[in-house]
Design an enzyme around this catalytic site. Sequence first.
Site, PDB file in Angstrom:
ATOM      1  CG  HIS A 233      40.368  41.620  34.258  1.00  0.00           C
ATOM      2  ND1 HIS A 233      41.136  41.340  34.140  1.00  0.00           N
ATOM      3  CD2 HIS A 233      39.260  43.009  35.083  1.00  0.00           C
ATOM      4  CE1 HIS A 233      41.837  41.823  35.008  1.00  0.00           C
ATOM      5  NE2 HIS A 233      40.491  43.362  35.478  1.00  0.00           N
ATOM      6  CD  GLU A 237      38.263  42.076  41.498  1.00  0.00           C
ATOM      7  OE1 GLU A 237      39.454  41.035  40.559  1.00  0.00           O
ATOM      8  OE2 GLU A 237      38.263  43.066  42.409  1.00  0.00           O
ATOM      9  CE  LYS A 240      38.838  37.712  42.002  1.00  0.00           C
ATOM     10  NZ  LYS A 240      40.069  38.319  41.731  1.00  0.00           N
ATOM     11  CG  ASN A 241      35.347  42.416  44.747  1.00  0.00           C
ATOM     12  OD1 ASN A 241      36.541  41.987  45.881  1.00  0.00           O
ATOM     13  ND2 ASN A 241      35.188  43.098  43.569  1.00  0.00           N
TER      14      ASN A 241
HETATM   15  N1  LIG Z   1      32.979  44.202  43.877  1.00  0.00           N
HETATM   16  C1  LIG Z   1      31.912  44.212  44.492  1.00  0.00           C
HETATM   17  C2  LIG Z   1      30.686  44.061  45.949  1.00  0.00           C
HETATM   18  C3  LIG Z   1      30.263  42.925  45.486  1.00  0.00           C
HETATM   19  N2  LIG Z   1      29.379  42.666  46.731  1.00  0.00           N
HETATM   20  C4  LIG Z   1      29.822  43.157  47.915  1.00  0.00           C
HETATM   21  N3  LIG Z   1      29.703  43.928  48.798  1.00  0.00           N
HETATM   22  C5  LIG Z   1      30.743  44.930  49.970  1.00  0.00           C
HETATM   23  C6  LIG Z   1      31.406  45.249  48.638  1.00  0.00           C
HETATM   24  C7  LIG Z   1      31.936  44.879  47.756  1.00  0.00           C
HETATM   25  C8  LIG Z   1      31.166  44.377  47.020  1.00  0.00           C
END
Ligand SMILES: N#Cc1c[nH]c2ncccc12
Length: 352
Positions: A233, A237, A240-241
Site C-alpha cells: 500500500h 502510493e 504513483k506520486n
Molecule cells: N509521495 C511522493 C512524491 C514523490 N515525488 C513527488 N514529487 C512531487 C510531489 C510529491 C512527490
Amino acid sequence: RNISKMLDHFSQYNPSPLSIKQFIDFGRNPCERTSFTFLRKELPVRLANIMKEIHLLPENLLRTPSANLVNQWYAQSFKDLLKFKDLEVSDKILTQFCESLIMIRNRHSDTVQTMAQGVLELKENYPVDQQTENSIQYFLDRLYMSRISIRMLINQHTLLFGTDLNVTSNSRHVGSIDPNCDVVSIVRDAYENARFLCDQYYLASPELQLFEHNRNMPNAPIQVVYVPSHLYHMLFELFKNSMRAVMEFHGDKETVPPVVANISLGNEDVCIKVSDIGGGIARSQIELLFNYMYSTAPQPSKSASPTVPLAGYGYGLPLSRLYARYLQGDLVLQSCEGFGTDAVVYLKVSQV
Ligand SMILES: N#Cc1c[nH]c2ncccc12
C-alpha cells in the site's frame, strides 16, 4: 441508555498495543479461546476509545451526514461485540464471534472514503478555521491509526481461526504477517502496478532502477517480518506520486528519467528509498500532502475517469505514513524544489 454506560465502562481502559513479535509468537501456537477472550474485551475497549473521540469532533463535522454514518457504524459494531461479554465459551460461540468480526470488518470497509466525504460536506457548508483544521487532522490520524490496529486484530483472528482455507497454509505466513517478507518482490509488484496506471494515463512510464544494500550479508535477499499488504500500500502510493511527478516534469521529452529504489538493511532499520527527478515540490507544500483537509477534493465522477490524475494526493500519503508508523516505522518525504524527491519508508528490523 446502557450503551452509553458501556461506552463509559470500556473507554476507561487503555488499548493494549500488540507488537509484531507478539503477533508472531501468538500465531506460532495459536489458541482460539485465548484470542476470543482477549478480543471480546480489547475490541470494545478500542471501539469505545475512538467513539469517545468521535463525540469530541468539531460539531460541524460530526453533524455531517457522512461523519454521522461512520459514527453509527461504530455504535453498531460496539453493540455486536457486547453480545459476547461474559458468555460461556463454546465452539458455537467461537464460530459466531468469527462471523461477527467479518461482518464488522465489512461494515467499516468504506470508512476512509466516507470520512473524506464528510470533510467535503464540512468544507462546502461551513468556514473552516485553523483550529478546526488542526483538530480534524489530529482526529483523523487517530481514527485511521485505530482502524488500522483494529483491522489487524480482526484479520489475525479470522485468518488464524476462520473457516476459509488459509490459502497460504503451506507457506509460513502467520495470519496477515509474512515472517520472511521479501522486500524487493513487493517493491517490484508496487512498481509494475503503478506503471500500468501510468502507461494508461500518460502512454509512457519511467523505468525502475533497483539497488539492494545488505550491510551484514551482501547479496542475501533483504527480508523483513512485516505485513506485505501494508508495505505494498505504501510503495504503490509512492510510485504513483513519483511517476506523476516525472511524467508531468519530463512528459514532453522523448525519454523520461527512471525512478530509483534503494533498499537497505541495517541493524535496526530496513529502508526503502524511492527517488525521482520529477522536479520536486517546495518545502512549504510538503506538509499539505499529508493534510486531510487540503487533500480532500471533490472526487471526479467515475464517468469522467480520463481526468482522474494518476496520483491524486488523495488520502494515500497520510494513510501510508500511518501504516509505516503503526509497526514502529515511518514514511518521510525529502524534496528539492526544481530537482526531485526522495521518499523513504523506514521499517523496523524485527527481533523475532
Ligand atoms: N509521495 C511522493 C512524491 C514523490 N515525488 C513527488 N514529487 C512531487 C510531489 C510529491 C512527490
